[in-house]
Design a protein around this motif. Structure first.
Motif, mmCIF file in Angstrom:
data_model
loop_
_atom_site.group_PDB
_atom_site.id
_atom_site.type_symbol
_atom_site.label_atom_id
_atom_site.label_comp_id
_atom_site.label_asym_id
_atom_site.label_seq_id
_atom_site.Cartn_x
_atom_site.Cartn_y
_atom_site.Cartn_z
ATOM 1 N N VAL A 182 0.938 -1.268 0.084
ATOM 2 C CA VAL A 182 -0.185 0.075 -0.177
ATOM 3 C C VAL A 182 0.711 1.278 0.252
ATOM 4 O O VAL A 182 1.816 1.100 0.598
ATOM 5 C CB VAL A 182 -0.861 -0.055 1.435
ATOM 6 N N THR A 202 -3.671 4.648 9.764
ATOM 7 C CA THR A 202 -4.378 4.056 10.073
ATOM 8 C C THR A 202 -3.360 2.880 9.556
ATOM 9 O O THR A 202 -3.509 2.087 8.619
ATOM 10 C CB THR A 202 -4.945 4.135 8.775
ATOM 11 N N TYR A 253 -2.143 0.326 11.041
ATOM 12 C CA TYR A 253 -3.067 -0.779 11.416
ATOM 13 C C TYR A 253 -3.280 -1.591 9.827
ATOM 14 O O TYR A 253 -2.427 -2.767 10.159
ATOM 15 C CB TYR A 253 -3.985 0.169 11.196
ATOM 16 N N LEU A 254 -2.650 -0.890 8.438
ATOM 17 C CA LEU A 254 -2.522 -1.272 7.872
ATOM 18 C C LEU A 254 -1.492 -2.695 7.684
ATOM 19 O O LEU A 254 -1.184 -3.204 7.775
ATOM 20 C CB LEU A 254 -1.779 -0.348 6.407
ATOM 21 N N GLN A 255 0.117 -1.446 8.455
ATOM 22 C CA GLN A 255 0.733 -2.061 8.937
ATOM 23 C C GLN A 255 1.195 -3.499 9.258
ATOM 24 O O GLN A 255 1.606 -4.954 9.385
ATOM 25 C CB GLN A 255 2.143 -1.873 9.469
ATOM 26 N N TYR A 263 0.825 -5.950 5.497
ATOM 27 C CA TYR A 263 0.486 -4.728 4.200
ATOM 28 C C TYR A 263 2.167 -4.210 4.356
ATOM 29 O O TYR A 263 2.525 -3.697 5.666
ATOM 30 C CB TYR A 263 -0.027 -4.094 4.021
ATOM 31 N N LEU A 282 -2.716 4.530 -0.236
ATOM 32 C CA LEU A 282 -3.753 5.263 1.152
ATOM 33 C C LEU A 282 -4.079 6.773 1.579
ATOM 34 O O LEU A 282 -2.740 7.449 1.087
ATOM 35 C CB LEU A 282 -3.598 5.343 2.679
ATOM 36 N N CYS A 311 -12.696 5.240 9.126
ATOM 37 C CA CYS A 311 -11.466 4.463 10.002
ATOM 38 C C CYS A 311 -12.025 5.017 11.521
ATOM 39 O O CYS A 311 -11.723 4.023 12.342
ATOM 40 C CB CYS A 311 -10.708 5.122 9.114
ATOM 41 N N LEU A 339 -8.806 5.458 -0.214
ATOM 42 C CA LEU A 339 -7.803 4.009 -0.801
ATOM 43 C C LEU A 339 -8.258 4.663 -1.888
ATOM 44 O O LEU A 339 -9.583 4.515 -2.426
ATOM 45 C CB LEU A 339 -8.650 2.646 -0.351
ATOM 46 N N VAL A 397 -9.014 -4.548 1.012
ATOM 47 C CA VAL A 397 -7.963 -3.689 2.600
ATOM 48 C C VAL A 397 -9.091 -3.177 3.128
ATOM 49 O O VAL A 397 -8.654 -3.327 4.071
ATOM 50 C CB VAL A 397 -7.199 -1.963 1.573
ATOM 51 N N ARG A 402 -10.664 -5.748 5.580
ATOM 52 C CA ARG A 402 -10.094 -6.019 6.430
ATOM 53 C C ARG A 402 -9.248 -5.563 7.444
ATOM 54 O O ARG A 402 -9.541 -5.528 8.739
ATOM 55 C CB ARG A 402 -8.031 -6.513 5.895
ATOM 56 N N LEU A 403 -9.919 -3.729 7.370
ATOM 57 C CA LEU A 403 -9.261 -3.189 8.121
ATOM 58 C C LEU A 403 -10.688 -2.983 9.308
ATOM 59 O O LEU A 403 -10.829 -3.037 10.234
ATOM 60 C CB LEU A 403 -10.046 -1.548 7.241
#
Lengths: 94, 504
Positions: free
Chosen positions: B261, B281, B284-286, B290, B398, B441, B454, B467, B470-471
Motif C-alpha cells: 500500500v 491507519t 494499522y495496515l502495517q 501490508y 492511502l 476509520c 483508498l 483492504v 481487512r480494516l
C-alpha cells in the motif's frame, strides 16, 4: 477581475446580475481566477491534454426508438410551464 | 443487511418504517421526498423491456458474478431492501429538483439506469435526498430546498454534495443510498458522516439519468454503513449501458490482491486530528501485514485549480440548458425570449451555481482557453501519469479523504474558498478517473468521524474492498466508527415505540 469583464461573462452565460451580485460574485470569481493562475508554474512540456479519463473510443447505438420508450412526449410536455394544445408558449419574438 | 429486507414486507412493518424515517429525519433533513409506497410496485412497463440490454444484462451478469463468488447473489442480497437516491438522479414518480429553484417543480419522466438495475435486483427507492444545488458544494448548505445536518452534531454539515444520502445512511434511515461524485461528492460526505463512500472508476456505472454537472468527471457512487451491501450495490449497477456511451464493461486484468500500500509523503495542511488518524491507519495496515511504500505526488498542488477549471468549464456548458422555456421555473412576465431566459436563470439559480457558471464561461472565453482550460487538461495528464507510475510499485494508495473535520454550517469555520481547497485528495481520483473508497476509520475525541481514502487503478475496485474489508474485520463487532447517538437502528426504535414486530 474588472466589473466590465464580469458583465461580459455574465452576458455570455445568460445570467442577469444585480449590482449586489456583481459585487459579491466579482470578489469570488476574482479569487478563483487568481488561484487558477498557480497552474502557470507547472512544467507541462510535451504533455497532451486529457479530455476524458478513460474513454477508449466513441461508441454509438442504433438510431432506433427504444422498444419501450420510458419518457413519453406527454410526460415531457407535462413539465412545460405553459402549453397551448401541444405547443409550448413563450413571449412574442418581436 | 439483517432486518433491511423485511422493512417493506407488509403494511405493519412499512408503517413502522415510515414513522421511523419521518420522525428521525424531521431534525436531520436528509430527505427532500420520502414515500416508500410510491415505487413498491413499479409499473410493469418499466420492467418488461426486452430490448433493454442494460436491464436484462445487469441481472444475468449479477447472477453469474454472485454464483462465481460462491455466495449470496447480489440481487438476493438486495431483495426488498429500501434505498435512497440523491435528487439529481432520475426516478420516475419522484421529483428531480437537483435542490435548485429552477427545477423545484420538475417531475422526472424516466428512471436512471443505476436505479433500474437496483430495482431489478429487488431493491426499492423510498425517497430522494438533499444535495448542494446541482452537486456544487461540500456542505449541502448550497441546497435551495432544505438544510441537512450531520447526524453526529447538528451544528455541523453532513458534507456534500451528496450530504442527504450520507446522512440518511449514517442515521440508519436506509442501508444504502446512491449519490453522484464529480470531485468527491460521495466520498467527502461519507467521511463526514462515518460511512463508506464509493466513487467507481469513471464509466464503470452508467450515467444515464444522472443530471450532468461535469461530464468528464461525473460518476454515480454509493454510500453504505457496511461494506457488503456497498459491494452488492456496485456489482448490480456497474457495466455497459447502451444509453451512456462512456459506460464500459470492467476491463479484466488488475488482480484484486493487495500486498503493498502506498502512503503519501510531505502531507501539508491537515487538521491535527486527521493527521493523527492517517498515521494510525498506516500503522494499522502495517499490523495487518501490508507492506508500505512511500509515494510522492508532486502534481498534488495543481489538483484543485485544475479540477475547478475543468469542472466549471463543463458545468457552464451543461447548465446552459436551464432556460425556463421547456421546463423549470419561468418568470411571471418577460418582454421577450432573451429576457425570459435571463430572469429564469437569475431567479432560479443560487449564488454558488452562478459563480461556477461565470468561472466556467470565463475560462472558456476566446483568448483564455489555452491559459486555463487546456492547461488544466494537460495537468490532468500529468496527474494520471504520476498515479500510473505509482501503481507500478503499489497496488493501492492511502490518503485522507478530507484534510479537515466536519465543519460548522455557514462560512465561520471554513470559507467557501477553503471548502474548495479541501477537495484535494478526492479530486485527484476524479481527474484520473480511478476508483476510490472512503472508509470510516475512527472518531475524534469530540465524537466526529474521520474517513480515509483508498485509491486503486481503473477497474480495480475489488482491491479497495479487500483492504477496507481487512480494516473492518480487525475492528470487529465494535466497528471503526460508532453509530451517532440519538439515531438507534430501526428495530430498537420500533420496540421503544411499542411496535411488536419480528424483524429477523
Amino acid at each position: 477581475m474588472e466589473n466590465e469583464e464580469l458583465r461580459v461573462t455574465a452576458e455570455l452565460a445568460e445570467i442577469g446580475l444585480s449590482e449586489s451580485e456583481l459585487q459579491s460574485l466579482g470578489v469570488a470569481v476574482s479569487e478563483l481566477v487568481r488561484y487558477f493562475a498557480t497552474m502557470m508554474e507547472a512544467d507541462l512540456e510535451e504533455l497532451e491534454p486529457t479530455t476524458h479519463a478513460l474513454m477508449a473510443h466513441n461508441r454509438t447505438r442504433a438510431d432506433e426508438p427504444s422498444a419501450e420508450p420510458e419518457a413519453t412526449a406527454e410526460s415531457l410536455l407535462e413539465n412545460a410551464p405553459e402549453l397551448e394544445d401541444r405547443f409550448i408558449v413563450i413571449p412574442n419574438v418581436l | 443487511m439483517s432486518y433491511w429486507n423485511r422493512v417493506l414486507h407488509d403494511a405493519r412493518r412499512r408503517e413502522a418504517y415510515t414513522k421511523f424515517v419521518r420522525t428521525q429525519d424531521a431534525g436531520l433533513g436528509a430527505f427532500l421526498e420520502f414515500d416508500p409506497a410510491r415505487r413498491l410496485d413499479p409499473p410493469l412497463a418499466e420492467h418488461a423491456d426486452p430490448g433493454d440490454v442494460s436491464y436484462a444484462g445487469s441481472v444475468s451478469r449479477a447472477r453469474s458474478r454472485g454464483a462465481a463468488a460462491g455466495g449470496e447473489t447480489p440481487e438476493s442480497a438486495l431483495a426488498g431492501v429500501p434505498f435512497a437516491v440523491k435528487d439529481n438522479i432520475a426516478v420516475a414518480g419522484f421529483n428531480l429538483t437537483c435542490a435548485s429553484r429552477i427545477l423545484e417543480e420538475l417531475q422526472s419522466p424516466y428512471t436512471a439506469t443505476a436505479v433500474r438495475r437496483m430495482e431489478a435486483a429487488g431493491a426499492r427507492v423510498v425517497g430522494k435526498t438533499n444535495l448542494d444545488e446541482f452537486g456544487m458544494g461540500s456542505s449541502t448548505d448550497n441546497s435551495a430546498l432544505g438544510v441537512t445536518h450531520n447526524p453526529y452534531d447538528h451544528t455541523r454539515v453532513a458534507g456534500g454534495s451528496s450530504g442527504g444520502s450520507a446522512a440518511a445512511v449514517a442515521a440508519g434511515l436506509v442501508p444504502v443510498a446512491l449519490g453522484s461524485d464529480t470531485g468527491g461528492s460521495v466520498r467527502q460526505p461519507a467521511s463526514f458522516c462515518g460511512v463508506y463512500g464509493l466513487k467507481p472508476t469513471y464509466g464503470a456505472v452508467s450515467r444515464y439519468g444522472l443530471v450532468a454537472f461535469a461530464s468528464s468527471l461525473d460518476v454515480v457512487g454509493v454510500c453504505a454503513r457496511e461494506l457488503s451491501p456497498l459491494q452488492a450495490v456496485f456489482n448490480v449497477i456497474r457495466g455497459l449501458d447502451e444509453r451512456d456511451h462512456t459506460s464500459q464493461e470492467p476491463v479484466s486484468g488488475p488482480s484484486a490482491k493487495v500486498s503493498v500500500v502506498g502512503v503519501l509523503t510531505g502531507l501539508q495542511g491537515l487538521d491535527p486530528a486527521v493527521r493523527a488518524a492517517y498515521e494510525r491507519t498506516v500503522e494499522y495496515l502495517q499490523g495487518l501485514g501490508y507492506a508500505l511504500r512511500e509515494v510522492e505526488l508532486s502534481t498534488l498542488k495543481y489538483v484543485v485549480p485544475a479540477y475547478y477549471t475543468i469542472a466549471t468549464a463543463e458545468a457552464s456548458a451543461n447548465l446552459a440548458r436551464y432556460n425556463g422555456v421547456r421546463y423549470g421555473l419561468r418568470p411571471e412576465r418577460a418582454e421577450n425570449p432573451d429576457e425570459l431566459v435571463r430572469i429564469a436563470r437569475d431567479e432560479g439559480l443560487g449564488p454558488e451555481v452562478k459563480l461556477r457558471i461565470l468561472l466556467g464561461t470565463y475560462v472558456l472565453r476566446s483568448g483564455f482557453q489555452d491559459q486555463y482550460y487546456l492547461r488544466a487538461q494537460r495537468i490532468r495528464t500529468a496527474i494520471r501519469n504520476e498515479l500510473a507510475r505509482a501503481f507500478d510499485n503499489v497496488q493501492a494508495i492511502l490518503t485522507p479523504t478530507v484534510p479537515v473535520l466536519p465543519f460548522a454550517h455557514g462560512e465561520g469555520e471554513l470559507t467557501a474558498f477553503q471548502q474548495k481547497l479541501a477537495d484535494i485528495f478526492t479530486a485527484t481520483a476524479s481527474l484520473a478517473g480511478i476508483p476510490a473508497l472512503s472508509v470510516p476509520c475512527e472518531s475524534t475525541t469530540g465524537g466526529l468521524p474521520v474517513g480515509m481514502q483508498l485509491l486503486a487503478p481503473a477497474f480495480a475496485e475489488e482491491r479497495l474492498f479487500a483492504v477496507a474489508g481487512r480494516l473492518a474485520e480487525a475492528a470487529g463487532e465494535r466497528g471503526l466508527v460508532a453509530r451517532p447517538e440519538n439515531y438507534p437502528p430501526l428495530p430498537d426504535w420500533a420496540a421503544a415505540k411499542g411496535y411488536e414486530l419480528d424483524w429477523s
